[in-house]
Write a protein that holds these residues in place. Structure first.
Motif, PDB file in Angstrom:
ATOM      1  N   GLY A  73       0.837  -1.185   0.000  1.00  0.00           N
ATOM      2  CA  GLY A  73       0.000   0.000   0.000  1.00  0.00           C
ATOM      3  C   GLY A  73       0.867   1.226   0.000  1.00  0.00           C
ATOM      4  N   SER A  74       0.302   2.314  -0.503  1.00  0.00           N
ATOM      5  CA  SER A  74       1.064   3.549  -0.435  1.00  0.00           C
ATOM      6  C   SER A  74       0.117   4.717  -0.310  1.00  0.00           C
ATOM      7  CB  SER A  74       1.935   3.706  -1.673  1.00  0.00           C
ATOM      8  OG  SER A  74       1.131   3.855  -2.815  1.00  0.00           O
ATOM      9  N   TYR A  75       0.622   5.730   0.366  1.00  0.00           N
ATOM     10  CA  TYR A  75      -0.132   6.979   0.485  1.00  0.00           C
ATOM     11  C   TYR A  75       0.814   8.090   0.090  1.00  0.00           C
ATOM     12  CZ  TYR A  75      -3.091  10.651   2.312  1.00  0.00           C
ATOM     13  OH  TYR A  75      -3.865  11.771   2.415  1.00  0.00           O
ATOM     14  N   ALA A  76       0.432   8.844  -0.916  1.00  0.00           N
ATOM     15  CA  ALA A  76       1.343   9.871  -1.409  1.00  0.00           C
ATOM     16  C   ALA A  76       0.674  11.226  -1.414  1.00  0.00           C
ATOM     17  CB  ALA A  76       1.802   9.515  -2.824  1.00  0.00           C
ATOM     18  N   LEU A  77       1.453  12.204  -0.983  1.00  0.00           N
ATOM     19  CA  LEU A  77       0.985  13.595  -0.950  1.00  0.00           C
ATOM     20  C   LEU A  77       1.918  14.398  -1.821  1.00  0.00           C
ATOM     21  CD1 LEU A  77       0.436  14.480   2.801  1.00  0.00           C
ATOM     22  CD2 LEU A  77      -1.229  14.686   1.000  1.00  0.00           C
ATOM     23  N   SER A  78       1.356  15.197  -2.704  1.00  0.00           N
ATOM     24  CA  SER A  78       2.242  15.977  -3.551  1.00  0.00           C
ATOM     25  C   SER A  78       1.761  17.412  -3.636  1.00  0.00           C
ATOM     26  CB  SER A  78       2.281  15.302  -4.926  1.00  0.00           C
ATOM     27  OG  SER A  78       2.749  16.177  -5.878  1.00  0.00           O
ATOM     28  N   PHE A  79       2.668  18.324  -3.418  1.00  0.00           N
ATOM     29  CA  PHE A  79       2.325  19.750  -3.459  1.00  0.00           C
ATOM     30  C   PHE A  79       2.975  20.377  -4.672  1.00  0.00           C
ATOM     31  CE2 PHE A  79       0.331  19.954   0.620  1.00  0.00           C
ATOM     32  CZ  PHE A  79       0.899  18.893   1.311  1.00  0.00           C
ATOM     33  N   THR A 133      -2.133  16.946  -4.462  1.00  0.00           N
ATOM     34  CA  THR A 133      -2.638  15.647  -4.917  1.00  0.00           C
ATOM     35  C   THR A 133      -2.482  14.637  -3.803  1.00  0.00           C
ATOM     36  OG1 THR A 133      -1.688  16.193  -7.060  1.00  0.00           O
ATOM     37  CG2 THR A 133      -2.496  13.965  -6.775  1.00  0.00           C
ATOM     38  N   ARG A 134      -3.536  13.901  -3.547  1.00  0.00           N
ATOM     39  CA  ARG A 134      -3.450  12.846  -2.540  1.00  0.00           C
ATOM     40  C   ARG A 134      -3.827  11.540  -3.207  1.00  0.00           C
ATOM     41  NH1 ARG A 134      -6.738  15.656   2.380  1.00  0.00           N
ATOM     42  NH2 ARG A 134      -5.385  17.492   2.558  1.00  0.00           N
ATOM     43  N   LEU A 135      -2.999  10.537  -3.016  1.00  0.00           N
ATOM     44  CA  LEU A 135      -3.259   9.261  -3.659  1.00  0.00           C
ATOM     45  C   LEU A 135      -3.080   8.124  -2.671  1.00  0.00           C
ATOM     46  CD1 LEU A 135      -3.677   7.437  -6.125  1.00  0.00           C
ATOM     47  CD2 LEU A 135      -1.306   7.763  -6.713  1.00  0.00           C
ATOM     48  N   LEU A 136      -4.132   7.349  -2.512  1.00  0.00           N
ATOM     49  CA  LEU A 136      -4.063   6.182  -1.633  1.00  0.00           C
ATOM     50  C   LEU A 136      -4.188   4.944  -2.495  1.00  0.00           C
ATOM     51  CD1 LEU A 136      -4.209   4.829   1.223  1.00  0.00           C
ATOM     52  CD2 LEU A 136      -6.674   5.001   1.025  1.00  0.00           C
ATOM     53  N   PHE A 137      -3.299   3.985  -2.303  1.00  0.00           N
ATOM     54  CA  PHE A 137      -3.338   2.778  -3.120  1.00  0.00           C
ATOM     55  C   PHE A 137      -3.103   1.555  -2.250  1.00  0.00           C
ATOM     56  CE2 PHE A 137      -3.040   0.232  -6.803  1.00  0.00           C
ATOM     57  CZ  PHE A 137      -2.015  -0.667  -6.596  1.00  0.00           C
ATOM     58  N   PHE A 175      -6.555  -8.072  -5.330  1.00  0.00           N
ATOM     59  CA  PHE A 175      -7.452  -6.922  -5.388  1.00  0.00           C
ATOM     60  C   PHE A 175      -6.651  -5.637  -5.280  1.00  0.00           C
ATOM     61  CE2 PHE A 175      -7.608  -4.776  -1.351  1.00  0.00           C
ATOM     62  CZ  PHE A 175      -7.091  -5.691  -0.465  1.00  0.00           C
ATOM     63  N   SER A 176      -7.175  -4.579  -5.881  1.00  0.00           N
ATOM     64  CA  SER A 176      -6.538  -3.264  -5.805  1.00  0.00           C
ATOM     65  C   SER A 176      -7.594  -2.217  -5.567  1.00  0.00           C
ATOM     66  CB  SER A 176      -5.867  -2.896  -7.121  1.00  0.00           C
ATOM     67  OG  SER A 176      -4.813  -3.730  -7.397  1.00  0.00           O
ATOM     68  N   TYR A 177      -7.252  -1.269  -4.723  1.00  0.00           N
ATOM     69  CA  TYR A 177      -8.161  -0.153  -4.456  1.00  0.00           C
ATOM     70  C   TYR A 177      -7.347   1.124  -4.519  1.00  0.00           C
ATOM     71  CZ  TYR A 177     -10.854   3.186  -1.767  1.00  0.00           C
ATOM     72  OH  TYR A 177     -11.508   4.326  -1.364  1.00  0.00           O
TER      73      TYR A 177
END
Lengths: 886, 251
Positions: free
Chosen positions: A728-734, A749-753, A772-774
């Motif tokens: 899993g990853s959680y990414a924040l980008s400004f 940008t916020r992305l949760l995978f 599975f992927s979310y």
């Protein structure tokens, strides 16, 4: 007679008056058998052992029954002879001891050297993990890549890149030999899994074995141990044909003997498979591109968007011919020559539709695009490698490569109401020469040197009919546009490295020189109906961007085994940059000294886990595609240019990583935190209107930063034969951008995978795998949420073994590209395989996309737009296939 | 008559001697993987490796090699074991199956162990299990402080097994103590050409039996436990091996 009874009396022991005594001698051909097992079983319970004893040195046994019995079975076993069972019925009580002798016979066949060994699925020895393929296979694997995907700890990416414990492998070896060099997907995607005896994953791998002990070997590699056959040549051929004229044919041959290793593969398919190391579906960076990224010339003109959320086998409509030969020949124990030759020919077809709603600065409008694409790439590749191990201390190597590509791109496009025809012809020619040597001076020091030269040119010609008007204030109709764009890139590199090891400290001194020369020539013409041609320097480039870079670097590393490790690299570079724009007569020059440190610290918490922290600072020169000022028409509605600035891009990168690895329990857990902070960066200024999109990249001294948290977990549970993988990853980008003359906007940008895989390799009738992927995306503008969406997909696969020869599998793939809408897709694939006993032939019936999904619609968002895009898919087909192994 | 019997006896004796020199028994080498982890309290122990039992119907000999291990236990702390290979000049134990005698070295350098009181009347149950392709039957029992579950196979009619586990009508292929500390499992069986003989007789050391060994160990344990080399430092030696030497009441 008398004597015989006397004999019995001598060896007699006391007997029980109440329960019977049974005794006797066990013979074989008149010789007594010592230490044979004598087992008594009751007649009403034949499986259970009631009493037992063994014969003594003289072959004699005696058993006193625990209770009076009417009848019993007596079994005598001895390793050297056939077992014998006798039945004693109606045993009378209170009789004298019952004498029962046995005369054993020879075993009908001699025991052959039988070694029964329980094959463990994973064996770990020092730095090498050896996998036993039989324990992980489910029977549907055809090539090595299919097997690698099932081994715990090994991950195969979509483009074929193999990773072990999270690191990309440096070498893919066959019985210890590096046959494929960096293009190993030829081997992993084509070598039959039947040839594999064992798979070894090697850690602490030294790419240059002559530097052993002088470098901290942190690389990983995979070694495939091949089955030792009776002949040197083996291979397989397979032919599949199905409804709607679907073909999948392949022939592979493997030649292994003392001096030679060769692998030849020829494939043709139009069912979406890619067996080569190349990829022309724009979005996937193929393995070959990853390795030569720095030396490749850029291409600006688009050749179709082939992106899809789905796997290639559903959407890649191709007609692909690929043939590759890899040959390794050992002239002597010192000299080895290697050659790789390849031909690739493809035709990719696709229809893309997109409907985009823009909401920019209180303005709302809609752009509708449709494009029918035919892309025909052709590629010819030749590699030659010669290495000479002059003696135990000195080795040199020469690598030469030539690669020629031709891509013909044709499409019909609809841009709102405008119908146009696009034609792009791209030719790429790449040459590379590499000479390197390693000299191991003594146990503690070594010297390596490299001289490298490469030249790449990528001219493109784009014709757009009818064309776009690029002249202001004119009513002339434009029949067509001609955009010519050509990037050339020439790289020259030389480097010398000195290695020195002092006890726990390892030192490396580097001195190098790099020279890169980029040129871009482009011009855009508008052809009018009256035959005249218009062009303007606004749409022209004649750019030369070059830099020379001498550098000196010092690297130090200190390792205290099992405790901590520390490494530092101090890189000093002196840049001499020149950017010339001949069209606008602008010359910019810059000379700068750049100091970039990289620090790495590793702390071993305990034998299973450690902590790694790294920090690096770098100043990099801008890329040549961000420095041209004249407009280039990159597609039927898009223009691209830049506001050039040769300032350096400063980047600070921080990384903290916790790794837990239990080698015995095959459990791996890794948590990493990354932060990248750029003091300045390129930002985009997009001007979007109904007809066209203009993109301009400019450099700003504003910050741009991102944070990400990544989690990776894998565990193999042997008792239920299940592998569980979660990442899993959680990414924040400004970031920042400008759209349609807005002010500089702050975009977040916020992305949760999250992705989870469960796989059981139970040796029963069933094999089950679920993946599975979310993902959840969020775009915020000035701290307010603009757009968000989530998508989910799940693939469930079940394999059932019908008989010893038949296997069937069913795979379902459920996709929900936008969870807020009811638009979901279910893909259904099924296969039936028949492998007769001799295993030479295999027959299969393959059914793909049984639910016949014809197109796939997805959503993508940015901070100012929302796009509903769809593309077509490979329609349902059924294939019959025959494979033959020789 | 008496004379005839005497003559007959001598004839038989000659026959017997002749028989003994002929070798009927086939010799097998069985590799068992062992995992010993007694972490009940701080007086436990651990060991991981392979024991090779080379046996025929009348005698057995075994060799041990250990694997590289670093294990961290809650009670006995961290144990580190460096891998070793089989040392065929230094066997671990020898068993005479005809007379049920077990020979091995001890922690006391001057004494060797000759144990003939280890026999256990195992109870054979109706449970079965397949190991290495052999159908094995279960037997249970209590041996010197632990309850065990064993699996043996009559298809290999050698009444032996690793350590002091034998006396069942077939080769023992798996041994598990009920609390989980002791585990031996056969992983490989092959034929062997080795001639088995007692390697300890020629060492010219004294033999002690099991009771004598236990008494000596208890003395040793008391001595070591009372020895404090430095303040706050204590030396701990195990109270148990496969057999329990000293039970929890310190007897």
């Amino acid at each position: 007679m008398n004597n015989f009874y006397c004999f019995i009396i001598i060896f007699c022991t006391s007997f029980n008056l109440k329960a019977q005594t049974i005794k006797g001698t066990v013979f074989h051909e008149n010789e007594p058998v010592p230490f044979a097992s004598v087992i008594i079983r009751k007649s009403d319970n034949l499986s259970s052992i009631y009493q037992f004893t063994k014969t003594n040195n003289e072959g004699f046994y005696q058993i006193d029954l625990k209770e009076p019995l009417d009848s019993i079975w007596i079994e005598v076993n001895s390793l050297a002879f056939e077992s014998q069972i006798k039945h004693l019925s109606s045993i009378q009580k209170n009789k004298q001891a019952i004498i029962l002798n046995f005369n054993l016979e020879n075993k009908p066949t001699e025991l052959e050297e039988v070694v029964i060994e329980k094959e463990v699925p994973i064996r770990i020895k020092n730095d090498t993990i050896t996998y036993n393929p039989e324990s992980f296979r489910d029977g549907t694997e055809r090539v090595v890549e299919d097997l690698l995907k099932k081994l715990p700890g090994i991950k195969v990416e979509e483009n074929g890149e193999i990773k072990f414990k999270g690191k990309s492998i440096k070498k893919f070896l066959l019985d210890g030999d590096d046959l494929f060099s960096s293009q190993y997907t030829t081997g992993s995607k084509n070598l039959s899994v039947e040839m594999v005896e064992k798979v070894q994953a090697i850690e602490n791998f030294n790419e240059n074995p002559m530097l052993k002990g002088l470098v901290n070997a942190e690389d990983v590699a995979i070694n495939i141990q091949l089955k030792k056959g009776k002949t040197d040549l083996s291979g397989d051929a397979s032919l599949s044909y199905g409804i709607q004229d679907r073909y999948n044919a392949s022939v592979t041959g493997l030649l292994i003997n003392k001096k030679t290793k060769g692998f030849l593969t020829t494939t043709y398919n139009n069912i979406g498979n890619n067996y080569s190391p190349y990829d022309f579906s724009s979005e996937i960076i193929s393995l070959s591109q990853t390795n030569e990224k720095e030396e490749q010339a850029k291409t600006l003109i688009s050749q179709g968007g082939f992106y899809s959320q789905l796997e290639n086998k559903y959407h890649r409509i191709n007609s692909n011919f690929n043939s590759e030969l890899n040959l390794l020949y050992k002239f002597s124990s010192k000299i080895t020559a290697k050659t790789n030759l390849g031909i690739y020919d493809d035709r990719l077809i696709r229809t893309n539709k997109s409907y985009t709603e823009y909401s920019i600065n209180d303005e709302q409008f809609v752009i509708n695009e449709i494009e029918d694409i035919i892309k025909k790439p052709r590629l010819y590749n030749a590699n030659v490698q010669l290495s000479n191990k002059v003696n135990d201390r000195f080795i040199w190597e020469y690598i030469g490569k030539a690669n020629y590509q031709e891509i013909d791109f044709d499409s019909n496009s609809l841009n709102n109401e405008v119908v146009q025809k696009n034609k792009v012809k791209t030719t790429k020619f790449f040459v590379k020469q590499d000479f390197n040597f390693t000299n191991r001076i003594d146990e503690n020091s070594a010297v390596t040197g490299i001289v490298f030269y490469s030249n790449n040119r990528a001219p493109q010609e784009f014709t757009l009919t009818p064309g776009l008007n690029i002249e202001e204030n004119t009513t002339n109709e434009v029949i067509s546009n001609n955009q010519y764009s050509r990037f050339d890139k020439e790289t020259f590199k030389t480097k010398g490295e000195y290695y020195r090891s002092f006890n726990k400290v390892k030192l490396k001194l580097i001195a190098g020189y790099l020279s890169i020369n980029n040129t871009l020539n482009s011009n855009l013409k508008a052809n009018y109906t009256d035959g005249t041609v218009y062009t303007d320097r606004l749409y022209q480039n004649s750019m030369n961007y070059k830099y020379r870079l001498p550098n000196v670097a010092l690297s130090l590393s200190y390792i205290k085994k099992q405790k901590y490790a520390f490494g530092i690299l101090l890189n000093n570079q002196y840049y001499d940059i020149a950017l010339n724009d001949e069209i606008r007569n602008l010359n910019r020059e810059e000379e700068k000294f750049v100091f970039s440190p990289i620090m790495k610290f590793q702390y071993v918490l305990n034998t299973k886990s450690n902590l790694v922290a790294t920090y690096s600072y770098n100043e990099i020169v801008p890329s040549e595609e961000n420095l041209f000022e004249g407009f280039v028409l990159t597609g039927f509605r898009s223009f691209r240019n830049n506001s050039p600035n040769i300032s350096f891009l400063n980047t600070h990168t921080y990384n903290l990583n916790y790794i837990y690895n239990d080698v015995f329990k095959v459990t791996r857990f890794s948590l990493s935190f990354n932060h990248t902070n750029r003091n300045n960066n390129y930002f985009s200024r997009n001007t979007i209107n109904l007809d066209n999109t203009f993109t301009n990249l400019f450099l700003l001294k504003a910050g741009n930063r991102d944070y990400s948290l990544n989690l990776d977990f894998e565990r193999y549970m042997h008792f239920i034969r299940t592998t569980l993988q979660i990442n899993g990853s959680y990414a924040l980008s400004f970031d920042k951008n400008i759209v349609n003359n807005s002010n500089l906007r702050d975009v977040e940008t916020r992305l949760l995978f999250i992705n989870g895989v469960l796989r059981t390799s139970f040796k029963s009738k069933f094999y089950i795998e679920n993946n599975f992927s979310y993902s959840h995306n969020d775009f915020l503008l000035d701290n307010r949420s603009q757009n968000q969406f989530s998508s989910f997909n799940d693939t469930f696969k079940i394999i059932y073994k019908i008989g010893s020869d038949f296997k069937t599998n069913v795979a379902t793939n459920f996709v929900s590209p936008d969870l807020s809408k009811n638009n979901t897709y279910l893909f259904l694939d099924s296969e039936l395989r028949y492998t007769p006993q001799n295993k030479r032939f295999q027959y299969a019936l393959i059914m793909r996309n049984l639910t016949n999904n014809k197109k796939f619609e997805t959503v993508s968002i940015s901070d100012y737009s929302k796009t509903i895009a769809s593309h077509n898919l490979l329609e349902r087909y059924i294939l019959g296939s025959v494979s033959f192994r020789f | 008559m008496k004379e005839e019997i005497r003559v007959m006896k001598y004839k038989l004796l000659v026959l017997l001697l002749f028989n003994i020199s002929l070798c009927y028994s086939q010799t097998l080498a069985i590799d068992y993987k062992f995992e010993l982890a007694d972490d009940k309290d701080e007086y436990g122990f651990s060991g991981f490796g392979i024991v090779r039992l080379i046996t025929d119907s009348s005698k057995s000999i075994s060799y041990v090699k250990v694997t590289d291990t670093i294990v961290s236990f809650k009670n006995i702390g961290e144990t580190i074991q460096k891998a070793s290979e089989f040392d065929f000049s230094d066997p671990a134990e020898y068993k005479d199956l005809a007379s049920n005698e077990y020979y091995s070295r001890t922690i006391f350098p001057k004494y060797l162990l000759k144990d003939n009181t280890y026999m256990v009347a195992w109870t054979i149950t109706e449970n079965y299990k397949e190991i290495l392709g052999y159908k094995c039957q279960q037997a249970v029992g209590h041996y010197r402080g632990r309850d065990y579950t064993l699996y043996f196979t009559t298809a290999i009619p050698i009444q032996s097994g690793p350590k002091r586990f034998d006396g069942l009508p077939g080769l023992i292929l798996e041994i598990t103590s009920n609390e989980g500390a002791i585990h031996y499992k056969a992983i490989k069986i092959q034929k062997s050409n080795e001639v088995i003989e007692n390697p300890f007789n020629k060492l010219n050391l004294l033999y002690i039996n099991w009771d004598q060994f236990i008494n000596a160990y208890k003395d040793y344990f008391k001595r070591i436990t009372n020895y404090v080399p430095e303040q706050d430092t204590a030396i701990i030696i195990p109270k148990r091996g496969v057999e329990v030497f000293i039970n929890d009441n310190n007897e």
